[in-house]
Design an enzyme around this catalytic site. Structure first.
Site, PDB file in Angstrom:
ATOM      1  N   GLN A  75      35.468  38.427  36.701  1.00  0.00           N
ATOM      2  CA  GLN A  75      33.910  37.772  37.018  1.00  0.00           C
ATOM      3  C   GLN A  75      33.785  36.334  37.187  1.00  0.00           C
ATOM      4  O   GLN A  75      32.813  36.107  37.490  1.00  0.00           O
ATOM      5  CB  GLN A  75      32.590  39.143  37.152  1.00  0.00           C
ATOM      6  CG  GLN A  75      33.474  39.662  38.667  1.00  0.00           C
ATOM      7  CD  GLN A  75      33.626  39.822  39.443  1.00  0.00           C
ATOM      8  OE1 GLN A  75      33.515  38.901  40.599  1.00  0.00           O
ATOM      9  NE2 GLN A  75      34.520  40.722  39.993  1.00  0.00           N
ATOM     10  N   SER A  76      34.301  35.581  36.928  1.00  0.00           N
ATOM     11  CA  SER A  76      33.914  34.165  36.152  1.00  0.00           C
ATOM     12  C   SER A  76      34.466  33.399  37.895  1.00  0.00           C
ATOM     13  O   SER A  76      35.449  33.439  38.178  1.00  0.00           O
ATOM     14  CB  SER A  76      35.142  33.698  34.851  1.00  0.00           C
ATOM     15  OG  SER A  76      35.204  32.296  34.649  1.00  0.00           O
ATOM     16  N   ASN A  77      32.728  33.239  37.622  1.00  0.00           N
ATOM     17  CA  ASN A  77      32.684  32.687  38.683  1.00  0.00           C
ATOM     18  C   ASN A  77      33.732  30.642  38.683  1.00  0.00           C
ATOM     19  O   ASN A  77      34.442  30.100  39.464  1.00  0.00           O
ATOM     20  CB  ASN A  77      31.427  31.435  39.540  1.00  0.00           C
ATOM     21  CG  ASN A  77      30.407  32.472  39.281  1.00  0.00           C
ATOM     22  OD1 ASN A  77      30.363  33.871  40.759  1.00  0.00           O
ATOM     23  ND2 ASN A  77      29.563  33.100  38.482  1.00  0.00           N
ATOM     24  N   ALA A  79      36.492  30.616  36.708  1.00  0.00           N
ATOM     25  CA  ALA A  79      37.976  30.620  36.640  1.00  0.00           C
ATOM     26  C   ALA A  79      38.321  30.158  38.558  1.00  0.00           C
ATOM     27  O   ALA A  79      38.939  30.042  38.425  1.00  0.00           O
ATOM     28  CB  ALA A  79      38.758  32.125  36.015  1.00  0.00           C
TER      29      ALA A  79
END
Ligand SMILES: Cc1ncc(COP(=O)(O)O)c(C=O)c1O
Length: 320
Positions: A75-77, A79
């Site tokens: 859930q990395s914004n 990446a």
């Protein structure tokens, strides 16, 4: 506007992002609050990371790189936006996530990264730092295949990436002048620390009057202080700002049960902001920072006017 002309920059964001007062929230908090709307930076669903990517992607292109490699959690914004930004310049990417593929399938940023055509690699190790080691490993493999990868660790938190928010300080400076407001503080959520570092460097660069206050949402406060200081110093070096004491202010106590998980105080703060100002705060960064600001306002320890950085993260509104 002040510019750092000798550092390459690829334009990705729609700038300036709006600055506007938040009158109903201000009345509730008893402190004058303004919103800097970096949820509206324009690439994908917007967010703070677009500003760092303008400098990192330019560096990748200048070095003749042909594949972007970075990482985080599913859930990395950061990446997801890195993969999307690379696509706008025709560059494929590999995203390295710690742990295993989520059992329920791809949702939120994970689904958007798939949509952007990123190759996904899971380390199988729940330790978050395994994503950074994975970036090195993937870069090594791609080099063996004859490619020229550009590797960036989680969050894009480097001196070069921090130039994005040094420039944002110049943008904000112009906007507050036009609006006739003199902010005493600028509040934001701090994770990998690159955004706060850029704002701290920008403050030193422009000798701005406001204090920069980061609410840590994922790391112990001493680690944040060290990281913000180190990255801001690197950014100052790139800006040609002579070393002077850098002000690093970190507020602790609002992380909630865990990094990446919703907190009760954050949920309450996000609900208040949606219902007073019609603005959605993401649950794991800005909502927690707003909880910190509201608590400080209730304690009478905040001096207004305050600018609050709405930093994006819309994909996790539906997942975290
Ligand atoms: C929406 C959002 N806000 C704030 C932050 C914190 O920024 P930084 O990692 O530069 O500290 C992040 C980091 O990913 C983010 O995605």
């Amino acid at each position: 506007m002040t510019d750092c002309a000798d550092v390459a920059r690829e334009r990705l964001a729609t700038l300036p992002t709006p600055l506007h007062p938040a009158p109903r929230l201000s009345e509730h908090a008893g402190v004058e609050i303004w919103f800097k709307r970096d949820d509206l930076t324009g690439l994908g669903l917007g967010g703070n990371k677009v500003r760092a990517l303008e400098f990192l992607l330019a560096d990748a292109l200048a070095q003749g790189c042909d594949h972007l490699v970075t990482g985080g959690g599913p859930q990395s914004n950061w990446a997801m936006l890195a993969a999307l930004a690379a696509r706008t310049r025709g560059m494929p990417s590999t995203l390295v996530s710690y742990g295993d593929p989520p059992a329920g399938g791809a949702v939120g940023n994970h689904a958007l990264a798939v949509l952007a055509g990123a190759r996904l690699h899971f380390t199988g190790d729940p330790d978050r730092t395994s994503a950074d080691r994975g970036v090195e490993e993937v870069c090594g493999r791609l080099r063996e295949e004859g490619l020229t990868p550009y590797g960036v660790y989680r969050g894009g938190a480097t001196g070069l990436g921090a130039l994005g928010y040094a420039h944002a300080t110049a943008e904000l400076d112009e906007q507050v002048r036009d609006a006739g407001v003199r902010p005493r503080q600028l509040w934001l959520a701090t994770g990998s620390c690159g955004t706060q570092a850029g704002l701290v460097a920008g403050r030193a660069w422009l000798q701005a009057e406001h204090d920069v206050v980061g609410v840590t949402v994922s790391r112990p406060a001493p680690e944040c202080r060290e990281r913000v200081h180190r990255i801001a110093s690197e950014a100052c070096g790139l800006l040609g700002v002579s070393a002077r004491p850098l002000q690093v202010e970190i507020i602790d106590g609002f992380m909630g049960p865990a990094k990446g998980a919703r907190s009760t105080a954050g949920e309450t703060a996000a609900e208040l902001v949606a219902r007073t100002e019609g603005v959605f705060l993401d649950p794991v960064f800005a909502a927690k920072a707003m909880a910190g600001l509201l608590a400080a306002a209730a304690d009478g320890t905040v001096e207004g006017p305050v600018v609050f950085l709405v930093s994006g993260g819309a994909p996790t509104l539906f997942t975290a």
